[in-house]
Design a protein around this motif. Structure first.
Motif, PDB file in Angstrom:
ATOM      1  N   ILE A  37      -5.792   4.165   2.347  1.00  0.00           N
ATOM      2  CA  ILE A  37      -4.845   3.052   2.282  1.00  0.00           C
ATOM      3  C   ILE A  37      -4.832   2.371   0.922  1.00  0.00           C
ATOM      4  O   ILE A  37      -3.769   2.110   0.362  1.00  0.00           O
ATOM      5  CB  ILE A  37      -5.170   2.016   3.380  1.00  0.00           C
ATOM      6  CG1 ILE A  37      -5.079   2.672   4.757  1.00  0.00           C
ATOM      7  CG2 ILE A  37      -4.217   0.822   3.294  1.00  0.00           C
ATOM      8  CD1 ILE A  37      -5.496   1.768   5.902  1.00  0.00           C
ATOM      9  N   ALA A  38      -6.003   2.070   0.397  1.00  0.00           N
ATOM     10  CA  ALA A  38      -6.108   1.341  -0.876  1.00  0.00           C
ATOM     11  C   ALA A  38      -5.443   2.115  -2.009  1.00  0.00           C
ATOM     12  O   ALA A  38      -5.621   3.326  -2.136  1.00  0.00           O
ATOM     13  CB  ALA A  38      -7.568   1.078  -1.211  1.00  0.00           C
ATOM     14  N   THR A  39      -4.679   1.395  -2.820  1.00  0.00           N
ATOM     15  CA  THR A  39      -3.946   2.035  -3.915  1.00  0.00           C
ATOM     16  C   THR A  39      -4.355   1.518  -5.289  1.00  0.00           C
ATOM     17  O   THR A  39      -3.777   1.911  -6.294  1.00  0.00           O
ATOM     18  CB  THR A  39      -2.435   1.814  -3.736  1.00  0.00           C
ATOM     19  OG1 THR A  39      -2.166   0.402  -3.645  1.00  0.00           O
ATOM     20  CG2 THR A  39      -1.934   2.509  -2.469  1.00  0.00           C
ATOM     21  N   SER A  40      -5.329   0.629  -5.334  1.00  0.00           N
ATOM     22  CA  SER A  40      -5.761   0.089  -6.622  1.00  0.00           C
ATOM     23  C   SER A  40      -7.271  -0.043  -6.656  1.00  0.00           C
ATOM     24  O   SER A  40      -7.942  -0.002  -5.615  1.00  0.00           O
ATOM     25  CB  SER A  40      -5.124  -1.280  -6.882  1.00  0.00           C
ATOM     26  OG  SER A  40      -5.672  -2.261  -6.015  1.00  0.00           O
ATOM     27  N   PHE A  41      -7.803  -0.211  -7.854  1.00  0.00           N
ATOM     28  CA  PHE A  41      -9.241  -0.362  -8.037  1.00  0.00           C
ATOM     29  C   PHE A  41      -9.762  -1.583  -7.289  1.00  0.00           C
ATOM     30  O   PHE A  41     -10.842  -1.538  -6.689  1.00  0.00           O
ATOM     31  CB  PHE A  41      -9.552  -0.493  -9.536  1.00  0.00           C
ATOM     32  CG  PHE A  41     -10.985  -0.869  -9.814  1.00  0.00           C
ATOM     33  CD1 PHE A  41     -11.987   0.077  -9.748  1.00  0.00           C
ATOM     34  CD2 PHE A  41     -11.315  -2.188 -10.127  1.00  0.00           C
ATOM     35  CE1 PHE A  41     -13.322  -0.271  -9.999  1.00  0.00           C
ATOM     36  CE2 PHE A  41     -12.633  -2.541 -10.382  1.00  0.00           C
ATOM     37  CZ  PHE A  41     -13.628  -1.579 -10.314  1.00  0.00           C
ATOM     38  N   TRP A  42      -8.999  -2.672  -7.323  1.00  0.00           N
ATOM     39  CA  TRP A  42      -9.463  -3.913  -6.707  1.00  0.00           C
ATOM     40  C   TRP A  42      -9.524  -3.786  -5.183  1.00  0.00           C
ATOM     41  O   TRP A  42     -10.440  -4.311  -4.551  1.00  0.00           O
ATOM     42  CB  TRP A  42      -8.556  -5.080  -7.123  1.00  0.00           C
ATOM     43  CG  TRP A  42      -8.555  -5.269  -8.605  1.00  0.00           C
ATOM     44  CD1 TRP A  42      -7.521  -5.036  -9.468  1.00  0.00           C
ATOM     45  CD2 TRP A  42      -9.657  -5.686  -9.411  1.00  0.00           C
ATOM     46  NE1 TRP A  42      -7.902  -5.284 -10.760  1.00  0.00           N
ATOM     47  CE2 TRP A  42      -9.216  -5.683 -10.758  1.00  0.00           C
ATOM     48  CE3 TRP A  42     -10.980  -6.054  -9.135  1.00  0.00           C
ATOM     49  CZ2 TRP A  42     -10.042  -6.041 -11.813  1.00  0.00           C
ATOM     50  CZ3 TRP A  42     -11.810  -6.409 -10.197  1.00  0.00           C
ATOM     51  CH2 TRP A  42     -11.338  -6.409 -11.506  1.00  0.00           C
ATOM     52  N   LEU A  43      -8.554  -3.087  -4.596  1.00  0.00           N
ATOM     53  CA  LEU A  43      -8.589  -2.871  -3.149  1.00  0.00           C
ATOM     54  C   LEU A  43      -9.752  -1.973  -2.759  1.00  0.00           C
ATOM     55  O   LEU A  43     -10.424  -2.194  -1.755  1.00  0.00           O
ATOM     56  CB  LEU A  43      -7.266  -2.257  -2.680  1.00  0.00           C
ATOM     57  CG  LEU A  43      -6.046  -3.188  -2.680  1.00  0.00           C
ATOM     58  CD1 LEU A  43      -4.792  -2.416  -2.275  1.00  0.00           C
ATOM     59  CD2 LEU A  43      -6.273  -4.368  -1.748  1.00  0.00           C
ATOM     60  N   VAL A  44      -9.996  -0.941  -3.578  1.00  0.00           N
ATOM     61  CA  VAL A  44     -11.120  -0.047  -3.307  1.00  0.00           C
ATOM     62  C   VAL A  44     -12.446  -0.783  -3.455  1.00  0.00           C
ATOM     63  O   VAL A  44     -13.391  -0.555  -2.683  1.00  0.00           O
ATOM     64  CB  VAL A  44     -11.083   1.166  -4.271  1.00  0.00           C
ATOM     65  CG1 VAL A  44     -12.363   1.985  -4.147  1.00  0.00           C
ATOM     66  CG2 VAL A  44      -9.879   2.044  -3.965  1.00  0.00           C
ATOM     67  N   SER A  45     -12.516  -1.695  -4.409  1.00  0.00           N
ATOM     68  CA  SER A  45     -13.759  -2.427  -4.675  1.00  0.00           C
ATOM     69  C   SER A  45     -14.035  -3.501  -3.634  1.00  0.00           C
ATOM     70  O   SER A  45     -15.173  -3.652  -3.172  1.00  0.00           O
ATOM     71  CB  SER A  45     -13.704  -3.068  -6.064  1.00  0.00           C
ATOM     72  OG  SER A  45     -13.579  -2.082  -7.057  1.00  0.00           O
TER      73      SER A  45
END
Length: 200
Positions: A37-45
């Motif tokens: 689902i996550a599409t950016s570094f911040w969402l993954v982090s």
């Protein structure tokens, strides 16, 4: 309401099973959030921080308050520590078996690899957008890979060590929750005071 230690542990264990199932679902969802689902570094982090730390803490507080209600609404510090320790210990066991053994070994045997790929991809994209030198990018990604490699090394000694650390952590958390959520009966409630065990 007078509650024996045996009844307290029984109610705490039952609540711990429910809490463990909720935490397990959040942990599994966190994995799919990172990898699909996550599409950016911040969402993954910050995804794991939200679904594996913040939400479980909120849910744990609600379950702790519910446990206190189940035993009559009042308990001293010793009772609270006992109840929370049993609840969190059962929760830990349910989550460990469900997530680390069943899910990670049977349903998603490449869980660590998929998580690593998602983190590396997001980290690389972020550093490239910031104009970080390729040599620095390679060094940082290599550091990330080493951390994931360490997670794969589950020797008996490491498992035993992690279990011991978890027990200590659970006990400390139980004491903190007990200090915050213990609730002595009101001074005017004579019957409750007579039933209440002395604070240890």
């Amino acid at each position: 309401m007078k509650v024996t230690d045996q009844e307290l542990r029984k109610k705490a264990a039952g609540t711990g099973v429910l809490l463990g199932l909720v935490v397990m679902v959040l942990s599994i969802f966190s994995f799919y959030f990172i990898t699909s689902i996550a599409t950016s570094f911040w969402l993954v982090s910050f995804g794991p921080l939200i679904f594996s730390v913040t939400l479980p803490i909120i849910v744990a507080v609600l379950f702790c308050i519910d446990l206190r209600k189940k035993i009559g609404g009042y308990w001293n510090f010793r009772q609270a520590v006992t109840g929370f320790f049993v609840m969190f210990l059962v929760c830990y066991a349910i989550n460990y078996v469900g997530t680390n053994l069943l899910f990670a070994k049977v349903i998603e045997p490449h869980m660590v690899e998929k998580t690593q790929d998602a983190v590396i991809k997001a980290s690389e994209e972020m550093m490239e957008k910031q104009g970080v030198d390729q040599a620095q990018i390679d060094d940082r990604l290599e550091s990330v890979k080493k951390k994931f490699e360490e997670q794969r090394e589950n020797t008996p000694a490491k498992i035993a060590s992690n279990f011991g650390i978890s027990l200590i952590f659970i006990f400390v958390i139980s004491m903190i929750f007990a200090a915050i959520l213990k609730k002595d009966p009101p001074l005017f409630d004579t019957a409750a005071l007579q039933e209440q065990d002395p604070i240890v």
